[in-house]
Design an enzyme around this catalytic site. Sequence first.
Site, short mmCIF file in Angstrom:
data_model
loop_
_atom_site.label_atom_id
_atom_site.label_comp_id
_atom_site.label_asym_id
_atom_site.label_seq_id
_atom_site.Cartn_x
_atom_site.Cartn_y
_atom_site.Cartn_z
N ASP A 168 1.33 6.09 0.76
CA ASP A 168 1.37 4.83 0.01
C ASP A 168 2.75 4.74 -0.64
O ASP A 168 3.09 5.53 -1.52
CB ASP A 168 0.25 4.81 -1.04
N TYR A 221 5.43 -6.40 -4.28
CA TYR A 221 5.73 -7.14 -5.52
C TYR A 221 6.35 -6.26 -6.60
O TYR A 221 6.63 -6.74 -7.69
CB TYR A 221 4.48 -7.84 -6.06
N LYS A 222 6.57 -4.98 -6.30
CA LYS A 222 7.23 -4.09 -7.27
C LYS A 222 8.73 -4.10 -6.99
O LYS A 222 9.39 -5.10 -7.22
CB LYS A 222 6.57 -2.71 -7.21
N ARG A 247 4.79 3.71 -20.00
CA ARG A 247 5.54 3.77 -18.74
C ARG A 247 6.73 2.82 -18.82
O ARG A 247 6.57 1.63 -19.11
CB ARG A 247 4.61 3.39 -17.59
N PHE A 263 -3.64 6.44 -7.38
CA PHE A 263 -3.81 5.05 -7.80
C PHE A 263 -5.26 4.60 -7.54
O PHE A 263 -5.81 4.86 -6.47
CB PHE A 263 -2.83 4.17 -7.03
C1 LIG Z 1 0.68 -1.20 -6.87
C2 LIG Z 1 -0.06 -0.25 -5.99
C3 LIG Z 1 -1.04 -0.72 -5.09
C4 LIG Z 1 -1.39 -2.18 -5.05
O1 LIG Z 1 -2.46 -2.49 -4.24
P1 LIG Z 1 -2.78 -4.04 -3.93
O2 LIG Z 1 -3.97 -4.00 -3.09
O3 LIG Z 1 -1.58 -4.59 -3.21
O4 LIG Z 1 -3.02 -4.72 -5.24
C5 LIG Z 1 -1.66 0.20 -4.27
N1 LIG Z 1 -1.35 1.51 -4.32
C6 LIG Z 1 -0.42 2.00 -5.19
C7 LIG Z 1 -0.08 3.44 -5.20
C8 LIG Z 1 0.24 1.13 -6.05
O5 LIG Z 1 1.16 1.59 -6.90
#
Ligand SMILES: *Cc1c(COP(=O)(O)O)cnc(C)c1O
Length: 385
Positions: A171, A196-197, A346, A118
């Site tokens: 993560d 938030y997911k 996706r 990510f």
């Molecule tokens: C959604 C997501 C994030 C989000 O990071 P924020 O700093 O909270 O915006 C980070 N890492 C992964 C793997 C994600 O899927």
Amino acid sequence: MVGSGVPSDPLAPFLDRFVDIEPDLLYLDGNSLGRLPKATVERLRTVVEEEWGRGLVRSWEAWIDAPVRVGDLVGSIIGAAAGQVLCCDSTTVNLYKLVHAALDAFGPRPLVVSPDEFPTDRYVLEGVAAARGVPLVPEATGPSIVVRSHVDYRTGELAVVEPSEHVVIWDLSHSAGSVPVHLDEWGVRLAVGCTYKHLLGGPGAPAYLYVRSDLQEDLRSPIRGWFGRRDQFRMGAGYEPAAGVDRFLAGTPSILGLAAVEEGVRLVAEAGVDRIRAKGMALTSRLVELADEHLRPLGFEVASPRDPERRGAHVSLRHADALPISRALVEQAQVVPDFRPPDLLRIGLSPLTTRFEDVDEAVRRIAELVARGGHVGIDVSGRVT
Ligand SMILES: *Cc1c(COP(=O)(O)O)cnc(C)c1O
């Protein structure tokens, strides 16, 4: 479309616990932003009107423990005993804190992140590597600090968590609340994730970090904020870290955000991760089966692992025109998936809000749209998500 009919669904009643969307809308992006629980609306009303509106500064009495209290609740979803999870800041900031802290505690060593990881994880590591003068490499060659997603944001691939010679920071952004996570049992040392997911915390809700209890004494946040200081309200000279995981707090926590996370995670806990996982596997399997049958002839290819045990709760379909197709689906077919570069459509199948019929209907609409060329000539500039 599937011969076997619609399977029975013990989680079906949970759909009623969410605020309605347009009846015809197929929302297949809950892995990017989970839907809004009705309980969250009520809770936020209370926090705003009563606690903030009337209670004002006196409400800090009840608010002050929220990052730890909500952290413990998140911990109950990810297999962490109390006192090891803290709900605060964004995933990005929490990762920054833990990578710096790990470098201090375990000594300088290479940082490892895959080029497929990510983006924010890659960027944070690039910055920390430059600041600390350690190498950043795509694969470990000796003892390293590794950052890795438990569920891959693009393909949905689920990693196997095994004992490692490396300090691995997991993560959990795409896995918490969608697949079983047992941090204590697995011997994980450090982890971060967003809420938030699948945890339903809402846009920009505070993320979390996990620091295994036996490491807390040795790990220090690089951000020396007053909320992470021992005896914060003595306002003393100099910084000394608080005794527990709350040493990783920085500044004043987002109380509205934490209240929303608390409601979202409560709902997930009530449904139970095991039931969520069982339905997630059934939903993604149904999609894979239907995609093979109806979408493959239209140029789609399943890019996610075929074994349901090896993937999370989303499925990615590869197609050369994935970007215009994703946009046309939103504009013409009332289907909201998302696009991930370079060529992935996706499809998130959040088990609490997706029905088996929705999977059938989504495949029907995707096939119909692509067969009639609804995506041809679509303007793909300026797309945000
Ligand atoms: C959604 C997501 C994030 C989000 O990071 P924020 O700093 O909270 O915006 C980070 N890492 C992964 C793997 C994600 O899927």
